[in-house]
Design an enzyme around this catalytic site. Structure first.
Site, PDB file in Angstrom:
ATOM      1  N   MET A 110       0.805  -1.203   0.000  1.00 29.64           N
ATOM      2  CA  MET A 110       0.000   0.000   0.000  1.00 29.64           C
ATOM      3  C   MET A 110       0.851   1.273   0.000  1.00 29.64           C
ATOM      4  O   MET A 110       0.506   2.260  -0.654  1.00 29.64           O
ATOM      5  CB  MET A 110      -0.941   0.002   1.208  1.00 29.64           C
ATOM      6  CG  MET A 110      -2.060  -1.013   1.120  1.00 29.64           C
ATOM      7  SD  MET A 110      -3.113  -0.738  -0.335  1.00 29.64           S
ATOM      8  CE  MET A 110      -3.761   0.894   0.029  1.00 29.64           C
ATOM      9  N   ARG A 187       4.207  -7.449  11.997  1.00 28.53           N
ATOM     10  CA  ARG A 187       4.202  -8.155  13.263  1.00 28.53           C
ATOM     11  C   ARG A 187       2.863  -8.857  13.463  1.00 28.53           C
ATOM     12  O   ARG A 187       1.812  -8.228  13.463  1.00 28.53           O
ATOM     13  CB  ARG A 187       4.450  -7.172  14.406  1.00 28.53           C
ATOM     14  CG  ARG A 187       4.659  -7.820  15.756  1.00 28.53           C
ATOM     15  CD  ARG A 187       4.911  -6.737  16.789  1.00 28.53           C
ATOM     16  NE  ARG A 187       5.186  -7.285  18.099  1.00 28.53           N
ATOM     17  CZ  ARG A 187       5.287  -6.536  19.195  1.00 28.53           C
ATOM     18  NH1 ARG A 187       5.126  -5.236  19.114  1.00 28.53           N
ATOM     19  NH2 ARG A 187       5.533  -7.099  20.354  1.00 28.53           N
ATOM     20  N   VAL A 224      12.519   1.770   5.359  1.00 34.18           N
ATOM     21  CA  VAL A 224      11.186   2.094   5.868  1.00 34.18           C
ATOM     22  C   VAL A 224      10.627   0.936   6.696  1.00 34.18           C
ATOM     23  O   VAL A 224       9.944   1.139   7.693  1.00 34.18           O
ATOM     24  CB  VAL A 224      10.232   2.444   4.708  1.00 34.18           C
ATOM     25  CG1 VAL A 224       8.840   2.795   5.220  1.00 34.18           C
ATOM     26  CG2 VAL A 224      10.802   3.593   3.870  1.00 34.18           C
ATOM     27  N   ASN A 226       9.909  -1.772   9.308  1.00 38.96           N
ATOM     28  CA  ASN A 226      10.188  -1.706  10.746  1.00 38.96           C
ATOM     29  C   ASN A 226      10.728  -3.023  11.318  1.00 38.96           C
ATOM     30  O   ASN A 226      10.453  -4.079  10.772  1.00 38.96           O
ATOM     31  CB  ASN A 226       8.919  -1.298  11.496  1.00 38.96           C
ATOM     32  CG  ASN A 226       8.636   0.177  11.316  1.00 38.96           C
ATOM     33  OD1 ASN A 226       9.519   1.004  11.478  1.00 38.96           O
ATOM     34  ND2 ASN A 226       7.404   0.514  10.958  1.00 38.96           N
ATOM     35  N   ASP A 254       7.313  10.837  11.615  1.00 36.69           N
ATOM     36  CA  ASP A 254       7.264  11.311  12.994  1.00 36.69           C
ATOM     37  C   ASP A 254       7.471  12.826  13.037  1.00 36.69           C
ATOM     38  O   ASP A 254       6.789  13.539  13.782  1.00 36.69           O
ATOM     39  CB  ASP A 254       8.331  10.614  13.839  1.00 36.69           C
ATOM     40  CG  ASP A 254       8.204   9.102  13.793  1.00 36.69           C
ATOM     41  OD1 ASP A 254       7.086   8.606  13.974  1.00 36.69           O
ATOM     42  OD2 ASP A 254       9.223   8.427  13.550  1.00 36.69           O
ATOM     43  N   HIS A 282      12.611   4.884  15.976  1.00 41.07           N
ATOM     44  CA  HIS A 282      11.228   4.979  15.498  1.00 41.07           C
ATOM     45  C   HIS A 282      10.388   4.019  16.343  1.00 41.07           C
ATOM     46  O   HIS A 282      10.038   2.920  15.932  1.00 41.07           O
ATOM     47  CB  HIS A 282      11.160   4.622  14.019  1.00 41.07           C
ATOM     48  CG  HIS A 282       9.770   4.663  13.459  1.00 41.07           C
ATOM     49  ND1 HIS A 282       9.059   5.826  13.331  1.00 41.07           N
ATOM     50  CD2 HIS A 282       8.964   3.677  12.989  1.00 41.07           C
ATOM     51  CE1 HIS A 282       7.871   5.563  12.810  1.00 41.07           C
ATOM     52  NE2 HIS A 282       7.792   4.263  12.600  1.00 41.07           N
TER      53      HIS A 282
END
Length: 443
Positions: A110, A187, A224, A226, A254, A282
């Site tokens: 996305m 996750r 990008v 995580n 952020d 982050h």
């Protein structure tokens, strides 16, 4: 005149620019087990240009087009048609820069769905900068990547000269000058952060090795996926031939969120907020810095006198923004993440306004703030617009800010221990503590 023919698949031969005579650019998608290539057509064809159009229907592909005894063959073309333009060298567009190659991993996701069209439109690298997009996916997403390529075709971006899709980073990253590493495993329910670090760390270790082997020696890498700070560290450790300074972890979303919250609180528009820094990881240990930020050129603490809100509510509002968005909309912040990627790149390719700076997660070696070395840590940076940056030295760090920075530093040191087996630093030992610091909306 265009000719349309249908036939069975044939082999292909690539044609390149001959500076003494001819520029040949083809719009075709080569399909293979691992890698598919789609050079897009030039902006226009002159009356003297020969256009050969072979319509692809029902999974059929064009036969060779014969021209004055020469045979040009094509592999199966993806999409509605394939075009071949022959242009004389003097007919090339004079004002455009040399094409740059940009790799994007997770290209069927996305975030990429928003980002790719901004890249292709010229909104990132400029209206005179042609680009080639190299899209990396997985075996499961290869069909979706074909759909992405179709949409890019149909959008008729004149600056988009090539699109390659594939699943092998050693092929997709060939000679790229920018690598935007978005793809990562999300996750899952009940997954510990340590497990996510290991799973995604293996992805970024492999991509680092591929960049090291085949990318441009000065490739700029923006991570990008995580946890992006530690993933960026893993990536750079596996790419020793690429300057460590070239690796970035995305903390621009952020920063953008912090600017938004300060603007809302002060009752001003976003562009009045400057000198915004996100320090650290982050994660929920990130430190939005209101001490050095400015509103209309004045220190934030002079404009916003509710200092309790600054120390408590401000940071929490930045951290929880993604989770709140999911509650409201039912989906993650893909569009604003794509915008922040654009902002992060533009901060490196355009000169930083005088007196201002931006945030990005970069390698800490040699930093002037006393932060532990050998981490990827978000810090304030300035750029001359050449793709490089320098750390900002003229920042104030009081006891409150230093204590907050130290917590994020400690977390990144613990994450680094968790992935020691992926950075060549021995056996991993993971103790991240009982508190889950993943940002809401990024689990």
């Amino acid at each position: 005149m265009a000719m349309a023919e249908l036939s069975t698949p044939k082999t292909t031969s690539s044609t390149f620019l001959n500076s003494s005579s001819l520029l040949r650019l083809s719009s075709k998608l080569h399909l293979s087990n691992q890698f598919r290539h789609l050079p897009l057509p030039p902006l226009h064809a002159t009356p003297s240009s020969r256009i050969s159009c072979s319509v692809s229907q029902n999974n059929q592909t064009p036969v060779a087009v014969q021209d004055n005894g020469s045979v040009k063959t094509k592999k199966e073309c993806y999409g509605v048609f394939c075009l071949t333009y022959d242009l004389k060298a003097e007919e090339e567009t004079k004002s455009w820069k040399k094409m740059i190659s940009i790799a994007v991993s997770g290209a069927a996701g996305m975030i990429s769905n928003h980002l790719l069209f901004k890249l292709a439109s010229g909104a990132v690298f400029g209206p005179d900068q042609p680009i080639a997009l190299k899209l990396l996916g997985s075996d499961r997403s290869i069909q979706a990547l074909e759909g992405v390529a179709m949409e890019l075709e149909d959008s008729l971006f004149p600056l988009l000269r090539e699109v390659d899709i594939g699943t092998d980073p050693y092929e997709v990253f060939q000679d790229v000058e920018w690598a935007l590493l978005i793809g990562a495993k999300p996750r899952g329910p009940g997954m510990e952060r340590a497990a996510l670090l290991d799973i995604n760390g293996q992805i970024f270790a492999e991509q680092g090795k591929a960049l090291n082997a085949v990318a441009s020696p000065n490739v700029k890498v923006l991570v990008v996926g995580n946890p992006c700070n530690t993933n960026a560290l893993i990536c750079l450790k596996n790419a020793p031939n690429i300057p460590a300074k070239n690796f970035h972890a995305l903390t621009r979303l952020d920063e953008n969120r912090a600017k938004c919250q300060l603007a809302l609180k002060a009752g001003v528009f976003y562009d009045k907020v400057s000198n915004m820094t996100i320090w650290g990881n982050h994660s929920t240990t990130q430190v939005p810095d209101f001490l050095n930020a400015r509103i209309n050129g004045r220190p934030v603490k002079e404009v916003i006198t509710d200092h309790k809100w600054l120390e408590e509510g401000f940071t929490e509002s930045v951290q929880k923004r993604g989770g709140l968005l999911i509650q409201k909309w039912g989906r993650s912040s893909a569009a604003s993440t794509a915008v922040s990627i654009v902002d992060a790149i533009k901060s490196l390719v355009t000169p930083t306004p005088e007196g201002d700076w931006f945030s990005t997660g970069v390698y800490t070696n040699g930093n002037p703030y006393g932060i532990a070395e050998d981490l990827v840590f978000s810090m304030p940076c300035r750029s001359k617009g050449d793709g490089d940056y320098e750390l900002v030295k003229d920042v104030e760090i009081d006891d409150y800010l230093r204590n907050r920075i130290a917590k994020s530093e400690a977390e990144l040191l613990a994450e680094k221990q968790c992935v020691a087996h992926l950075t060549g630093e021995g056996i991993a030992f993971c103790d991240l503590g009982p508190v889950d610091t993943m940002l809401p909306g990024e689990v």
